[in-house]
Design a protein around this motif. Sequence first.
Motif, PDB file in Angstrom:
ATOM      1  N   TRP A  51       0.817  -1.216   0.000  1.00  0.00           N
ATOM      2  CA  TRP A  51       0.000   0.000   0.000  1.00  0.00           C
ATOM      3  C   TRP A  51       0.847   1.260   0.000  1.00  0.00           C
ATOM      4  O   TRP A  51       0.621   2.177  -0.785  1.00  0.00           O
ATOM      5  CB  TRP A  51      -0.939  -0.019   1.203  1.00  0.00           C
ATOM      6  N   TRP A  52       1.860   1.311   0.887  1.00  0.00           N
ATOM      7  CA  TRP A  52       2.637   2.535   0.977  1.00  0.00           C
ATOM      8  C   TRP A  52       3.605   2.686  -0.177  1.00  0.00           C
ATOM      9  O   TRP A  52       3.979   3.809  -0.538  1.00  0.00           O
ATOM     10  CB  TRP A  52       3.326   2.629   2.332  1.00  0.00           C
ATOM     11  N   ARG A  62      -8.607   6.470  -8.019  1.00  0.00           N
ATOM     12  CA  ARG A  62      -9.526   5.466  -7.470  1.00  0.00           C
ATOM     13  C   ARG A  62      -9.183   4.048  -7.945  1.00  0.00           C
ATOM     14  O   ARG A  62      -9.193   3.102  -7.153  1.00  0.00           O
ATOM     15  CB  ARG A  62     -10.971   5.811  -7.854  1.00  0.00           C
ATOM     16  N   ALA A  63      -8.879   3.906  -9.236  1.00  0.00           N
ATOM     17  CA  ALA A  63      -8.583   2.575  -9.766  1.00  0.00           C
ATOM     18  C   ALA A  63      -7.367   1.962  -9.061  1.00  0.00           C
ATOM     19  O   ALA A  63      -7.365   0.776  -8.713  1.00  0.00           O
ATOM     20  CB  ALA A  63      -8.347   2.648 -11.272  1.00  0.00           C
ATOM     21  N   SER A  64      -6.320   2.773  -8.829  1.00  0.00           N
ATOM     22  CA  SER A  64      -5.116   2.269  -8.168  1.00  0.00           C
ATOM     23  C   SER A  64      -5.401   1.905  -6.714  1.00  0.00           C
ATOM     24  O   SER A  64      -4.903   0.893  -6.203  1.00  0.00           O
ATOM     25  CB  SER A  64      -4.001   3.315  -8.236  1.00  0.00           C
ATOM     26  N   VAL A  65      -6.187   2.742  -6.035  1.00  0.00           N
ATOM     27  CA  VAL A  65      -6.505   2.493  -4.624  1.00  0.00           C
ATOM     28  C   VAL A  65      -7.300   1.202  -4.474  1.00  0.00           C
ATOM     29  O   VAL A  65      -6.998   0.353  -3.620  1.00  0.00           O
ATOM     30  CB  VAL A  65      -7.277   3.685  -4.038  1.00  0.00           C
ATOM     31  N   VAL A  66      -8.322   1.017  -5.308  1.00  0.00           N
ATOM     32  CA  VAL A  66      -9.140  -0.202  -5.239  1.00  0.00           C
ATOM     33  C   VAL A  66      -8.284  -1.429  -5.536  1.00  0.00           C
ATOM     34  O   VAL A  66      -8.344  -2.439  -4.822  1.00  0.00           O
ATOM     35  CB  VAL A  66     -10.331  -0.111  -6.216  1.00  0.00           C
ATOM     36  N   ALA A  67      -7.468  -1.337  -6.587  1.00  0.00           N
ATOM     37  CA  ALA A  67      -6.602  -2.472  -6.935  1.00  0.00           C
ATOM     38  C   ALA A  67      -5.600  -2.755  -5.821  1.00  0.00           C
ATOM     39  O   ALA A  67      -5.332  -3.917  -5.492  1.00  0.00           O
ATOM     40  CB  ALA A  67      -5.868  -2.182  -8.248  1.00  0.00           C
ATOM     41  N   ALA A 137      -6.720 -16.661  -3.064  1.00  0.00           N
ATOM     42  CA  ALA A 137      -5.807 -15.555  -3.372  1.00  0.00           C
ATOM     43  C   ALA A 137      -5.705 -15.361  -4.881  1.00  0.00           C
ATOM     44  O   ALA A 137      -5.769 -14.225  -5.388  1.00  0.00           O
ATOM     45  CB  ALA A 137      -4.421 -15.838  -2.781  1.00  0.00           C
ATOM     46  N   ASP A 138      -5.566 -16.451  -5.621  1.00  0.00           N
ATOM     47  CA  ASP A 138      -5.477 -16.360  -7.081  1.00  0.00           C
ATOM     48  C   ASP A 138      -6.791 -15.860  -7.683  1.00  0.00           C
ATOM     49  O   ASP A 138      -6.795 -15.096  -8.652  1.00  0.00           O
ATOM     50  CB  ASP A 138      -5.102 -17.723  -7.671  1.00  0.00           C
ATOM     51  N   ASP A 139      -7.917 -16.322  -7.112  1.00  0.00           N
ATOM     52  CA  ASP A 139      -9.217 -15.831  -7.580  1.00  0.00           C
ATOM     53  C   ASP A 139      -9.309 -14.317  -7.428  1.00  0.00           C
ATOM     54  O   ASP A 139      -9.768 -13.610  -8.336  1.00  0.00           O
ATOM     55  CB  ASP A 139     -10.350 -16.479  -6.768  1.00  0.00           C
ATOM     56  N   LEU A 140      -8.892 -13.827  -6.273  1.00  0.00           N
ATOM     57  CA  LEU A 140      -8.977 -12.392  -5.999  1.00  0.00           C
ATOM     58  C   LEU A 140      -8.096 -11.604  -6.962  1.00  0.00           C
ATOM     59  O   LEU A 140      -8.500 -10.543  -7.465  1.00  0.00           O
ATOM     60  CB  LEU A 140      -8.571 -12.127  -4.549  1.00  0.00           C
ATOM     61  N   MET A 141      -6.903 -12.117  -7.236  1.00  0.00           N
ATOM     62  CA  MET A 141      -6.029 -11.458  -8.208  1.00  0.00           C
ATOM     63  C   MET A 141      -6.672 -11.451  -9.594  1.00  0.00           C
ATOM     64  O   MET A 141      -6.670 -10.435 -10.298  1.00  0.00           O
ATOM     65  CB  MET A 141      -4.677 -12.166  -8.264  1.00  0.00           C
ATOM     66  N   ALA A 142      -7.205 -12.589  -9.993  1.00  0.00           N
ATOM     67  CA  ALA A 142      -7.790 -12.702 -11.340  1.00  0.00           C
ATOM     68  C   ALA A 142      -9.006 -11.814 -11.504  1.00  0.00           C
ATOM     69  O   ALA A 142      -9.293 -11.312 -12.604  1.00  0.00           O
ATOM     70  CB  ALA A 142      -8.168 -14.160 -11.618  1.00  0.00           C
ATOM     71  N   GLU A 143      -9.737 -11.593 -10.416  1.00  0.00           N
ATOM     72  CA  GLU A 143     -10.964 -10.801 -10.480  1.00  0.00           C
ATOM     73  C   GLU A 143     -10.721  -9.302 -10.287  1.00  0.00           C
ATOM     74  O   GLU A 143     -11.671  -8.510 -10.353  1.00  0.00           O
ATOM     75  CB  GLU A 143     -11.947 -11.296  -9.403  1.00  0.00           C
ATOM     76  N   THR A 144      -9.475  -8.915 -10.033  1.00  0.00           N
ATOM     77  CA  THR A 144      -9.147  -7.501  -9.840  1.00  0.00           C
ATOM     78  C   THR A 144      -8.938  -6.829 -11.191  1.00  0.00           C
ATOM     79  O   THR A 144      -8.125  -7.283 -12.003  1.00  0.00           O
ATOM     80  CB  THR A 144      -7.887  -7.351  -8.976  1.00  0.00           C
ATOM     81  N   THR A 145      -9.673  -5.762 -11.439  1.00  0.00           N
ATOM     82  CA  THR A 145      -9.578  -5.048 -12.707  1.00  0.00           C
ATOM     83  C   THR A 145      -8.276  -4.252 -12.763  1.00  0.00           C
ATOM     84  O   THR A 145      -8.004  -3.431 -11.882  1.00  0.00           O
ATOM     85  CB  THR A 145     -10.773  -4.099 -12.876  1.00  0.00           C
ATOM     86  N   LEU A 146      -7.483  -4.508 -13.807  1.00  0.00           N
ATOM     87  CA  LEU A 146      -6.221  -3.794 -14.001  1.00  0.00           C
ATOM     88  C   LEU A 146      -6.145  -3.308 -15.441  1.00  0.00           C
ATOM     89  O   LEU A 146      -6.589  -4.009 -16.362  1.00  0.00           O
ATOM     90  CB  LEU A 146      -5.020  -4.720 -13.730  1.00  0.00           C
ATOM     91  N   GLY A 206       3.207  -2.944  -5.385  1.00  0.00           N
ATOM     92  CA  GLY A 206       2.645  -1.619  -5.156  1.00  0.00           C
ATOM     93  C   GLY A 206       3.136  -0.609  -6.173  1.00  0.00           C
ATOM     94  O   GLY A 206       2.357   0.205  -6.698  1.00  0.00           O
ATOM     95  N   ALA A 207       4.433  -0.668  -6.470  1.00  0.00           N
ATOM     96  CA  ALA A 207       5.000   0.266  -7.448  1.00  0.00           C
ATOM     97  C   ALA A 207       4.422   0.024  -8.836  1.00  0.00           C
ATOM     98  O   ALA A 207       4.141   0.968  -9.585  1.00  0.00           O
ATOM     99  CB  ALA A 207       6.522   0.122  -7.463  1.00  0.00           C
ATOM    100  N   ALA A 208       4.247  -1.249  -9.191  1.00  0.00           N
ATOM    101  CA  ALA A 208       3.694  -1.565 -10.514  1.00  0.00           C
ATOM    102  C   ALA A 208       2.246  -1.099 -10.622  1.00  0.00           C
ATOM    103  O   ALA A 208       1.825  -0.595 -11.678  1.00  0.00           O
ATOM    104  CB  ALA A 208       3.783  -3.071 -10.766  1.00  0.00           C
ATOM    105  N   LEU A 209       1.474  -1.254  -9.555  1.00  0.00           N
ATOM    106  CA  LEU A 209       0.082  -0.784  -9.578  1.00  0.00           C
ATOM    107  C   LEU A 209       0.011   0.724  -9.764  1.00  0.00           C
ATOM    108  O   LEU A 209      -0.954   1.251 -10.321  1.00  0.00           O
ATOM    109  CB  LEU A 209      -0.619  -1.185  -8.282  1.00  0.00           C
ATOM    110  N   ALA A 210       1.055   1.435  -9.301  1.00  0.00           N
ATOM    111  CA  ALA A 210       1.107   2.897  -9.448  1.00  0.00           C
ATOM    112  C   ALA A 210       1.718   3.324 -10.776  1.00  0.00           C
ATOM    113  O   ALA A 210       1.909   4.525 -11.008  1.00  0.00           O
ATOM    114  CB  ALA A 210       1.902   3.500  -8.288  1.00  0.00           C
TER     115      ALA A 210
END
Length: 378
Positions: A51-52, A62-67, A137-146, A206-210
């Motif tokens: 997160w940090w 918003r998209a980055s925070v939710v992901a 865990a894999d389900d949650l990753m797969a279902e996360t919109t990126l 975290g860095a990649a999501l940003a």
Amino acid sequence: MPAAVGRVLDQVLADRVDRARTLNPLFADDVAERVARFSQGGHRTRSQLLWWALRACGGNDRASVVAGLRVGAALELLQTCALVHDDVMDDSALRRGRSALHADVCAQYAGAAAPARLEPFGKASAILAGDLALAWADDLMAETTLEPEVARRVRPMWSDMRTEMVAGQYLDIHGQAMASHSLPHALSTACLKSARYSVERPLALGAALARTDETTMRALRSAGHCVGMAFQLRDDLNDIFGDSRQTGKPVGGDIREGKPTYLIALARARAEASGDRHTLAILEHSLGRSDLSEADLDKVRDVLVATGARAMAEARIGRLVAQGLHHLDSALLDPEGGRRLRHVLNSAAPGGACHDHRRPDAAVPVAPLASAAEGACR
């Protein structure tokens, strides 16, 4: 932030448990509910690092925070898998100050199953529970919109992290079985089992999501590698010199299980170099003995102090943390996010001396922190 990840986990786990209950109520009560309860505990260290890192790299939309919250929750489920399986492999009865999952299953069915069948049943149930946590865990990753560009960076990292976690665990049990206590083996195990999985990969995710640039990514990964190694060395010290009331698991487990830790490898190497047969005999007698007495464990503690292994490990932790923070400071980060990330990294593997639980006022002096100019982590 931990509460925010907890809320995401609560929603995901409630849905998964409900779906498990439609399959079979017994499975839901005995396995799915236990995974949910286990996943709601812990310090959330990995999700905080993710997160940090996200916020420090400017991920405020918003998209980055939710992901970030969802991937953080997936990390917590992956940690559930790792810890539940680890307790089975180590035959550890305690986790987080409570019964380990396999021990909890055995306690539930004590008297209902033949004693000879009860322990294998408990361990098999825990293996399945860990598998279920990994699947969720894999389900949650797969279902996360990126976004496509973000997904191209994040998904290979997630895949690599899972493989590294398994590889590190294998090196750990291989070292136990083969009584391998060399320094290179100990460091390789620490790197894969903890440094990358616990710190480096969460920072990178975290860095990649940003959508950060490669220069910043390299700085964060270097910081994560250094602090991650320190994190594992601190864990090794706490295992034998710590207090089970604080660690949540029995003290001395690594010694009784014959773990190939850096601390033991260092003591052995120093004893061999000096021709100290007495120390080598104590280590040979103690490592891998599940019935090791507290008095014999004290002898191992004395050996770790007398050889200088404990003080050297403490000093190395200090150097690693200092070097990790130097790498972090070299990156161009959001000031507030960077400050919070620095705090979490500094807290992950404190550089101060580990207090001996036998003597609350005693601590081994730590050598002065090495200059950041020392360069690569050693």
